[in-house]
Write an enzyme that holds these catalytic residues in place. Structure first.
Site, PDB file in Angstrom:
ATOM      1  CD1 TRP A 129       0.239   0.381   3.424  1.00  0.00           C
ATOM      2  CD2 TRP A 129      -0.293  -1.753   3.007  1.00  0.00           C
ATOM      3  NE1 TRP A 129       0.669  -0.364   4.492  1.00  0.00           N
ATOM      4  CE2 TRP A 129       0.353  -1.683   4.266  1.00  0.00           C
ATOM      5  CE3 TRP A 129      -0.718  -2.996   2.538  1.00  0.00           C
ATOM      6  CZ2 TRP A 129       0.580  -2.808   5.058  1.00  0.00           C
ATOM      7  CZ3 TRP A 129      -0.491  -4.118   3.336  1.00  0.00           C
ATOM      8  CH2 TRP A 129       0.151  -4.015   4.563  1.00  0.00           C
ATOM      9  NE  ARG A 130       4.714   2.230   4.926  1.00  0.00           N
ATOM     10  CZ  ARG A 130       5.440   1.816   5.939  1.00  0.00           C
ATOM     11  NH1 ARG A 130       6.582   1.159   5.723  1.00  0.00           N
ATOM     12  NH2 ARG A 130       5.054   2.045   7.186  1.00  0.00           N
ATOM     13  CD  GLU A 166      -3.740   2.947   8.123  1.00  0.00           C
ATOM     14  OE1 GLU A 166      -4.022   2.429   9.227  1.00  0.00           O
ATOM     15  OE2 GLU A 166      -2.578   3.259   7.800  1.00  0.00           O
ATOM     16  CE1 TYR A 193      -3.370   4.798  13.057  1.00  0.00           C
ATOM     17  CE2 TYR A 193      -4.992   3.169  12.351  1.00  0.00           C
ATOM     18  CZ  TYR A 193      -3.717   3.703  12.289  1.00  0.00           C
ATOM     19  OH  TYR A 193      -2.796   3.158  11.442  1.00  0.00           O
ATOM     20  CG  ASP A 198      -1.326   2.537  15.662  1.00  0.00           C
ATOM     21  OD1 ASP A 198      -0.442   3.156  16.309  1.00  0.00           O
ATOM     22  OD2 ASP A 198      -1.049   1.738  14.750  1.00  0.00           O
ATOM     23  CB  CYS A 254       8.874   1.033  20.610  1.00  0.00           C
ATOM     24  SG  CYS A 254       8.603   1.587  22.299  1.00  0.00           S
ATOM     25  CB  CYS A 257      15.083   3.007  19.768  1.00  0.00           C
ATOM     26  SG  CYS A 257      13.777   4.254  19.780  1.00  0.00           S
ATOM     27  CB  CYS A 260      13.358   6.591  25.473  1.00  0.00           C
ATOM     28  SG  CYS A 260      12.084   5.476  26.091  1.00  0.00           S
ATOM     29  CB  SER A 264     -11.862 -10.006  21.140  1.00  0.00           C
ATOM     30  OG  SER A 264     -13.251  -9.795  20.905  1.00  0.00           O
TER      31      SER A 264
END
Length: 406
Positions: free
Chosen positions: A37-38, A50, A133, A151, A204, A215, A221, A311
């Site tokens: 999708w990029r 998304e 989002y 998100d 992360c 990172c 951080c 869930s």
């Protein structure tokens, strides 16, 4: 001013965010993944990706996305798609309401926006299936609108950067993070939002598995400085899943297998599945239950037990593949072998009536009837009908099973 005060009451050390854009974007442009999708980030492709990525891993989404946009390349084709085709394209992704909301939104886009996805955050937010989002992601990535996209990955990154103990499942925390980022968004807002998501997905990581040494933001951080990576972010413990015991039936007749279309509301709403009854039924119980609604089993074959975790519910399943009697001779033979001895006469030659659907989570009774079963060939089930992954353990048994016991 009120928003800023509210943000500072929920978050702390938010000035830490003032310096992250440059190193984050430098890292993203160097390390970002190549994702389908990029490659061509049109509004439609961004939107579909998304929606698919909601509660689904990137690697799982890739083949689904490519197949979906090949079959339905634009908003109008999505709006006009046949429901069975849409569900088949979505089969295995789970959370099927996403696909229905996607099509509902496409129809609104065609009727109200000339077939072009709206560019403004507020207009996107008004469409079915699009929350804050997703609206922020589409608006920023596809249209360059200055909106954050917050998100779960982004929340984890921000909570660790700020060493914040705020509960990320609270809407007030999410809005506070949005407010904190909104005033700090760089010009290249789409890449910035994707970079934060990418950092949470690759570096992360949750539950203390963060790769802090790799990172680009490690020097900012506060969680790393205080060795709190494994403790953050904080969130309310999930509610315990309830367990449901079900008996699944693979009913076979004339080379076809019975499918049920589940009710329009509730778990797996409107999807195809195999008929089921509540509880774990032994052979005699299953036979009596089928006979009670007009079906005459000729042969039974026990299938392996299986489990599927949703869930909020866990299905614990046992299953029977049942060959149903079709001719009067078969019906009489099967009934004489299985019926309990009785001095009262019974009508063994009556034609079987269709097994009627019910909501699988409700106790079976004759009051919970919905439309009759649909009979499909094995190839039709494979090619046409979308069977959710909850039933996948039993798909290998839709073909004839050797060694059936009568």
């Amino acid at each position: 001013m009120k928003k800023t005060t509210s943000t500072k009451n929920i978050l702390r050390n938010i000035e830490t965010l003032d310096e992250i854009a440059v190193p984050l974007l430098r890292w993203f442009h160097s390390e970002k993944r190549s994702l389908p999708w990029r490659e061509s980030p049109t509004p439609y492709r961004v939107w579909v990706s998304e929606i698919m990525l909601q509660q689904t891993r990137v690697e799982a989404v890739k083949p689904y996305f490519e197949r979906f946009v090949a079959a339905l390349p634009d908003v109008r084709s999505l709006a006009q798609a046949d429901e069975d085709m849409l569900m088949k394209l979505w089969e295995g992704l789970g959370y099927y309401s996403r696909a229905r909301h996607l099509q509902d939104a496409a129809r609104i886009v065609c009727s109200d926006h000339g077939g072009e996805l709206p560019a403004r955050f507020d207009d996107l937010l008004a469409l079915p299936g699009i929350g804050r989002y997703t609206a922020g992601a589409i608006a920023s990535i596809a249209f360059g609108e200055h909106r954050p996209a917050v998100d779960g990955n982004v929340l984890r990154v921000i909570m660790r950067l700020l060493a914040s103990p705020a509960d990320i499942l609270k809407d007030s925390t999410k809005r506070a993070v949005e407010d904190a980022l909104l005033v700090r968004l760089p010009k290249n807002v789409g890449d910035f939002n994707q970079a934060l998501m990418e950092l949470g997905a690759l570096i992360c990581l949750p539950r203390g598995a963060a790769h802090c040494s790799a990172c680009p933001l490690q020097r900012f951080c506060l969680a790393k400085a205080a060795s709190l990576q494994g403790d953050l972010p904080k969130k309310t413990p999930p509610k315990r899943r309830r367990t449901e015991k079900l008996t699944i039936f693979l009913l076979a007749k004339g080379g076809r297998i019975a499918l049920e279309k589940r009710p329009a509301q509730g778990l797996l709403a409107g999807l195809w599945g195999f008929p089921s009854m509540q509880g774990h039924l032994e052979k005699q119980q299953a036979e009596q239950a089928l006979q009670a609604i007009g079906l005459v089993p000729a042969k039974f074959h026990a299938l392996p037990a299986a489990q599927h975790i949703f869930s909020h519910i866990t299905w614990q399943m046992v299953a029977w593949r049942v060959e149903l009697a079709e001719t009067p001779t078969e019906i009489e033979s099967a009934s004489s072998k299985s019926a309990p001895a009785s001095s009262e006469s019974t009508e063994t030659n009556a034609q079987p009536t269709p097994l009627l659907l019910r909501e699988a989570s409700a106790p079976y009774d004759m009051q919970t009837k919905t439309p009759a079963l649909h009979w499909a060939t094995t190839q039709e089930i494979i090619d046409t009908y979308s069977v959710p992954s909850a039933y996948r353990s039993y798909l290998p048994y839709i073909r004839s099973t050797a060694g059936e016991s009568s």
